[in-house]
Design a protein around this motif. Structure first.
Motif, PDB file in Angstrom:
ATOM      1  N   THR A 102      -1.359   0.760 -16.557  1.00 38.56           N
ATOM      2  CA  THR A 102      -0.508   1.003 -15.380  1.00 38.56           C
ATOM      3  C   THR A 102      -0.956   0.121 -14.220  1.00 38.56           C
ATOM      4  OG1 THR A 102      -0.059   3.241 -16.123  1.00 38.56           O
ATOM      5  CG2 THR A 102       0.300   2.811 -13.781  1.00 38.56           C
ATOM      6  N   LEU A 106       1.279  -2.616 -12.284  1.00 37.23           N
ATOM      7  CA  LEU A 106       1.443  -2.570 -10.825  1.00 37.23           C
ATOM      8  C   LEU A 106       1.032  -3.906 -10.209  1.00 37.23           C
ATOM      9  CD1 LEU A 106       0.122   1.054 -10.321  1.00 37.23           C
ATOM     10  CD2 LEU A 106       2.393   0.268  -9.599  1.00 37.23           C
ATOM     11  N   ALA A 109       3.882  -6.185 -10.685  1.00 36.55           N
ATOM     12  CA  ALA A 109       4.933  -5.884  -9.706  1.00 36.55           C
ATOM     13  C   ALA A 109       4.557  -6.460  -8.337  1.00 36.55           C
ATOM     14  CB  ALA A 109       5.128  -4.365  -9.601  1.00 36.55           C
ATOM     15  N   LYS A 115      10.385  -4.390  -8.431  1.00 37.01           N
ATOM     16  CA  LYS A 115      10.409  -2.918  -8.407  1.00 37.01           C
ATOM     17  C   LYS A 115       9.803  -2.420  -9.725  1.00 37.01           C
ATOM     18  CE  LYS A 115      14.983  -2.649  -7.547  1.00 37.01           C
ATOM     19  NZ  LYS A 115      16.264  -1.977  -7.296  1.00 37.01           N
ATOM     20  N   ILE A 116       9.155  -1.268  -9.677  1.00 35.96           N
ATOM     21  CA  ILE A 116       8.563  -0.743 -10.916  1.00 35.96           C
ATOM     22  C   ILE A 116       8.810   0.764 -11.036  1.00 35.96           C
ATOM     23  CG2 ILE A 116       6.261  -0.666  -9.797  1.00 35.96           C
ATOM     24  CD1 ILE A 116       5.051  -1.007 -12.660  1.00 35.96           C
ATOM     25  N   TYR A 118       7.488   3.951 -13.261  1.00 36.17           N
ATOM     26  CA  TYR A 118       6.453   4.432 -14.181  1.00 36.17           C
ATOM     27  C   TYR A 118       6.922   5.731 -14.805  1.00 36.17           C
ATOM     28  CZ  TYR A 118       2.018   6.463 -15.773  1.00 36.17           C
ATOM     29  OH  TYR A 118       1.025   7.044 -16.528  1.00 36.17           O
ATOM     30  N   CYS A 161      -0.042   4.517  -8.927  1.00 36.11           N
ATOM     31  CA  CYS A 161       1.267   4.213  -8.319  1.00 36.11           C
ATOM     32  C   CYS A 161       1.248   4.545  -6.829  1.00 36.11           C
ATOM     33  CB  CYS A 161       2.378   5.009  -9.020  1.00 36.11           C
ATOM     34  SG  CYS A 161       2.650   4.483 -10.712  1.00 36.11           S
ATOM     35  N   HIS A 165       1.582   1.708  -3.796  1.00 33.51           N
ATOM     36  CA  HIS A 165       2.641   1.847  -2.792  1.00 33.51           C
ATOM     37  C   HIS A 165       2.020   1.924  -1.390  1.00 33.51           C
ATOM     38  CE1 HIS A 165       6.403   2.912  -0.986  1.00 33.51           C
ATOM     39  NE2 HIS A 165       5.913   4.036  -0.518  1.00 33.51           N
ATOM     40  N   VAL A 172       7.397   1.206  -5.915  1.00 34.34           N
ATOM     41  CA  VAL A 172       7.142   1.975  -7.131  1.00 34.34           C
ATOM     42  C   VAL A 172       7.883   3.307  -7.090  1.00 34.34           C
ATOM     43  CG1 VAL A 172       5.015   2.995  -6.217  1.00 34.34           C
ATOM     44  CG2 VAL A 172       5.314   2.812  -8.659  1.00 34.34           C
ATOM     45  N   THR A 238      12.117   5.012  -3.631  1.00 32.40           N
ATOM     46  CA  THR A 238      10.876   4.228  -3.567  1.00 32.40           C
ATOM     47  C   THR A 238       9.737   5.090  -3.021  1.00 32.40           C
ATOM     48  OG1 THR A 238      12.197   2.264  -3.180  1.00 32.40           O
ATOM     49  CG2 THR A 238       9.841   2.085  -2.710  1.00 32.40           C
TER      50      THR A 238
END
Ligand code: NAD
Ligand code: UDP
Length: 316
Positions: A102, A106, A109, A115-116, A118, A161, A165, A172, A238
């Motif tokens: 992950t 990230l 990204a 944009k991601i 998860y 995440c 962010h 994310v 988001t």
């Protein structure tokens, strides 16, 4: 003009369904999968100018400089064993893919300003003490048991995440997916609907674990995929965690009876020991999904099971 979209776990159940839809919509999809639990037959016929497959572990740091991963617009990060049978067979790899993997996605990204999404899980709630479960519920999870490699690593994936962010403004979004099904689940996947339908259609005993009073809420694959795509699309999502699932709750014994009835099977329903830490209830609160995504599922369990059973019949 299509987008350039990465799908990790592209050879898996949800990843292969999502990949097909994204290609059909005219996007270029880069699928990444190491075939740990996915099937290469899920990738057949996808080798076109609209699809590139990278056979790699997403934990590999070399991925970040892979030539096909330049200028990515969106990342759907689905790679991770998901069936209890699979994540308990690969517990350490499950932890790695949801944490290091992950973090790697990230970073991709961040590097690409992509944009991601998860894919976390309803397992983040553990064995919940409230029902239905809203995203604000902090869960009742056990670090010391056979499910911990999955639910705790998904929770740590969510922390990554949150941090990407908060620290780097990465766009994310986190989906907490509840039990999803269709005939796309391999017969040997181990999850309950594929087990029960396969058992019912082949005349084997239908194996209920425990007394069958535990509940789940089953979402048909097309609804879950639609929810994931809206999550990617909506600006308001988001930096948010959102439940994706179907609120129609059923006990596992009733599910067994329903599948036996619909398949007109002569199989017996038998009881086997309940696995350790098997959650007793699970039902999504969908208020946030309705508010931020304007999404709710549309396929009932009866409709979804009918389609699933028909397709399994053709496969068996
Ligand atoms: P799946 O096991 O069918 O697919 C997962 C895919 O990830 C497989 O193709 C596997 O080979 C690949 N993979 C695993 N580790 C990898 C690694 N290190 N590098 C590259 N590829 C790797 O699972 P699924 O049901 O399609 O689930 C997809 C995602 O959605 C998972 O993250 C899962 O936790 C989440 N989810 C699914 C459900 C569900 O009901 N299907 C529910 C909750 C959450
Ligand atoms: N289950 C069952 N028989 C099976 C497979 C699963 O009774 O052959 C039960 C399992 O114990 C759990 C529920 O069905 O209570 C859902 O299991 P699954 O593995 O599909 O997903 P989970 O929600 O536990 O991750």
């Amino acid at each position: 003009m299509g987008k350039k979209i990465v799908v990790t776990g592209a050879a898996g159940f949800l990843g292969s369904h999502l990949t097909k839809e994204l290609i059909d919509e005219g996007n270029l999809v880069i699928g990444i999968d190491n075939l740990l639990t996915g099937k290469s037959k899920n990738l057949i016929d996808r080798n076109s100018e609209k699809f590139t497959f990278i056979d790699m572990d997403i934990c590999s740091s070399e991925l970040l400089s892979h030539p096909h991963l330049n200028g990515v617009d969106e990342i759907y990060h689905l790679a991770s064993p998901a069936s209890p049978k699979s994540y308990q067979a690969y517990p350490l790899k499950t932890i790695e893919v949801n944490t290091l993997g992950t973090k790697n996605m990230l970073e991709l990204a961040r590097k690409s300003d992509a944009k991601i999404v998860y894919t976390s899980t309803s397992e983040a709630y553990g064995d919940p003490k409230i029902t239905p479960q809203p995203e604000t519920y902090r869960g009742n999870v056990n670090t010391w048991g056979p499910r911990a490699c999955y639910d705790e690593s998904k929770r740590l994936g969510e922390v990554y995440c949150y941090l990407y962010h908060a620290l780097y403004d990465v766009k994310v979004k986190v989906a907490r997916i509840f039990n999803t099904y269709s005939a796309g689940l391999a017969n040997d996947d181990g999850r309950v609907i594929s087990n029960f339908v396969t058992e019912a259609l082949t005349g084997k005993d239908i194996t209920v674990y425990g007394d069958g009073t535990q509940t789940r809420s089953f979402c048909y694959v097309t609804d879950t995929i639609h929810g994931l795509k809206l999550l990617m699309e909506k600006e308001d999502a988001t930096g948010e965690i959102i439940n994706i699932g179907n609120p129609a709750e059923i006990t596992i014994l009733d599910l067994a009876k329903k599948i036996k009835h619909v398949t007109q099977s002569s199989s017996r329903i038998v009881f086997q020991p309940l696995p350790v830490d098997d959650p007793t209830i699970r039902k999504p609160d969908l208020e946030k999904a309705k508010r931020l995504l304007n999404w709710e599922p549309t396929v009932s369990l009866d409709e979804g099971l009918k389609a699933t059973i028909k397709a399994y019949k053709d496969k068996i």
